[in-house]
Design an enzyme around this catalytic site. Structure first.
Site, PDB file in Angstrom:
ATOM      1  N   ASP A 153       0.843  -1.197   0.000  1.00 18.10           N
ATOM      2  CA  ASP A 153       0.000   0.000   0.000  1.00 18.10           C
ATOM      3  C   ASP A 153       0.880   1.250   0.000  1.00 18.10           C
ATOM      4  O   ASP A 153       1.754   1.404   0.854  1.00 18.10           O
ATOM      5  CB  ASP A 153      -0.887  -0.037   1.255  1.00 18.10           C
TER       6      ASP A 153
ATOM      7  N   ASP B 240      -3.722   2.649  -5.367  1.00 21.00           N
ATOM      8  CA  ASP B 240      -2.517   2.726  -4.531  1.00 21.00           C
ATOM      9  C   ASP B 240      -2.257   1.482  -3.703  1.00 21.00           C
ATOM     10  O   ASP B 240      -1.407   1.512  -2.807  1.00 21.00           O
ATOM     11  CB  ASP B 240      -2.594   3.953  -3.615  1.00 21.00           C
ATOM     12  N   GLU B 241      -2.924   0.388  -3.967  1.00 21.93           N
ATOM     13  CA  GLU B 241      -2.634  -0.827  -3.217  1.00 21.93           C
ATOM     14  C   GLU B 241      -2.942  -2.076  -4.040  1.00 21.93           C
ATOM     15  O   GLU B 241      -3.801  -2.069  -4.909  1.00 21.93           O
ATOM     16  CB  GLU B 241      -3.374  -0.866  -1.886  1.00 21.93           C
TER      17      GLU B 241
END
Length: 423
Positions: free
Chosen positions: A6, A102-103
């Site tokens: 993340d 974003d992860e």
């Protein structure tokens, strides 16, 4: 074992990568039309009088007083940086599930437990070295525990952004550490209900009778309960399912009273969503168009309306969709109002190979197959909206979103490359 990687404060960190002078300083990113704060780095989050999602005009004095650096959202940059992170992650695992911009989850099956911590640090260090983006890495036997491990990696300084749950002792330690409201899959309402029966952390949740969880929190809660106990329930999804609905709704940079420019915006949005539709080889059965005035305005008359039409034959042809959308727009448009927002939605999506005709119309392939293919190929190679329908017009700059503080698109536009003064 599964790793959850993340990125930290992703949007704000993307801005800092190309502005090293901002390291250690508060940075926030604004929503469309620079309306409100939607992302902040840890320095900005530490300023408690700058709340998230607060309209900028209400907190601009605080931003200036604290010397907070603020940027218009730059999704072109964020999307490209995200792709770089995912590509790097793909060199560490054959199976990567992109969970959000974003992860991502990475399958680490077969690795020896003794090497997992070191491997997590290699992932973190490689991503930082190659992109400049800091990440946290949580590794555990299930996705639910990997999310928890990732939280511990970031929140506990001694873990140095990597934490591995590879024993029963660590699992219990993590569950006791995690507050019930922070458990992945447990929303605010369920968290309150659990607190009311004396469940305040994840360990107490796993001690709650399964019958109660199943009855009160449905199968989703049961899955969360089992995952926290180490039972893998959420499988890897490396190939995301086709979207069941595709749409976009954006505010104009200014209020638009005239139908002509709203039609151009409508054609532009249809071009965007139809391209997504073709990319997943699908066709839409229904098309919705809606318009809204600015309900925050005290001086404008207010109006909103929408129209949903059933297409004669499901299609992904930009020109057919634009034609249908313009007819719907004309039906709901009323002169005398200043419109602030327009949206288009495509639903009833089916695979393009399953399109059927009816008594009056027969399915046909795109009327302009080569033209559409050329459109898509050019836009993929040279960037969004490099070529589009003439109905889009040439006045995009008159109504597009306000992006006064947008940073350069450093990684995708030749004219916006980072320049370095060698003097």
């Amino acid at each position: 074992m599964i790793a959850l990687v993340d990125c930290n404060s992703f949007y704000a960190c993307c801005e800092q990568v190309f502005r090293p002078d901002l390291l250690g300083k508060p940075v926030v990113v604004l929503s469309n039309n620079d309306g409100c704060v939607i992302a902040a780095n840890k320095e900005a989050k530490a300023l408690t009088d700058i709340p998230m999602f607060e309209p900028v005009f209400k907190i601009k004095d605080q931003l200036l007083a604290h010397k907070v650096n603020f940027f218009s959202s730059n999704y072109t940059l964020y999307g490209e940086m995200s792709q770089r992170v995912m590509n790097i992650l793909g060199t560490f695992s054959p199976n990567v599930e992109v969970y959000s911009i974003d992860e991502a989850f990475a399958d680490l099956s077969g690795m020896k437990k003794a090497s997992l911590n070191k491997y997590g640090h290699e992932i973190k260090d490689t991503i930082f070295k190659n992109t400049g983006l800091p990440v946290g890495v949580g590794i555990a036997p299930t996705k639910g525990l990997a999310k928890l491990a990732n939280k511990m990696a970031k929140k506990i300084v001694e873990n140095n952004h990597v934490f591995v749950i590879d024993s029963e002792e660590k699992r219990i330690e993590a569950l006791r550490w995690c507050k019930i409201g922070d458990v992945w899959g447990i929303g605010r309402k369920h968290a309150e209900r659990l607190k009311n029966i004396g469940v305040f952390n994840a360990f107490q949740f796993t001690e709650t009778p399964l019958q109660w969880v199943r009855k009160e929190m449905t199968v989703v809660g049961e899955r969360t309960w089992r995952e926290l106990k180490g039972e893998l329930c959420n499988e890897f999804v490396t190939q995301p399912p086709p979207k069941k609905g595709i749409g976009t709704a954006k505010s104009f940079g200014i209020k638009l009273p005239d139908l002509e420019r709203i039609e151009e915006a409508c054609a532009y949005y249809i071009s965007e969503v139809s391209e997504v539709l073709r990319a997943q080889k699908s066709c839409a059965t229904y098309l919705q168009v809606f318009v809204i005035t600015n309900y925050h305005s005290n001086v404008d008359e207010q109006y909103s309306n929408s129209r949903t039409v059933t297409l004669e034959i499901p299609t992904n042809d930009t020109f057919k969709l634009i034609s249908a959308a313009r007819k719907a727009l004309v039906e709901i448009y009323k002169p005398g109002y200043r419109y602030k927002k327009l949206g288009v939605n495509l639903t009833g999506i089916i695979p393009q190979d399953y399109v059927q005709g009816n008594l009056f119309h027969q399915p046909s392939k795109l009327n302009h197959p080569k033209l559409i293919e050329t459109f898509d190929a050019i836009n993929r190679k040279f960037g969004k909206a490099t070529i589009s329908s003439g109905l889009v017009g040439t006045r995009l700059h008159e109504w597009e979103l306000i992006k006064k503080e947008r940073s350069p698109r450093y990684t995708t536009q030749w004219g916006e490359l980072l320049s370095i003064n060698s003097k």
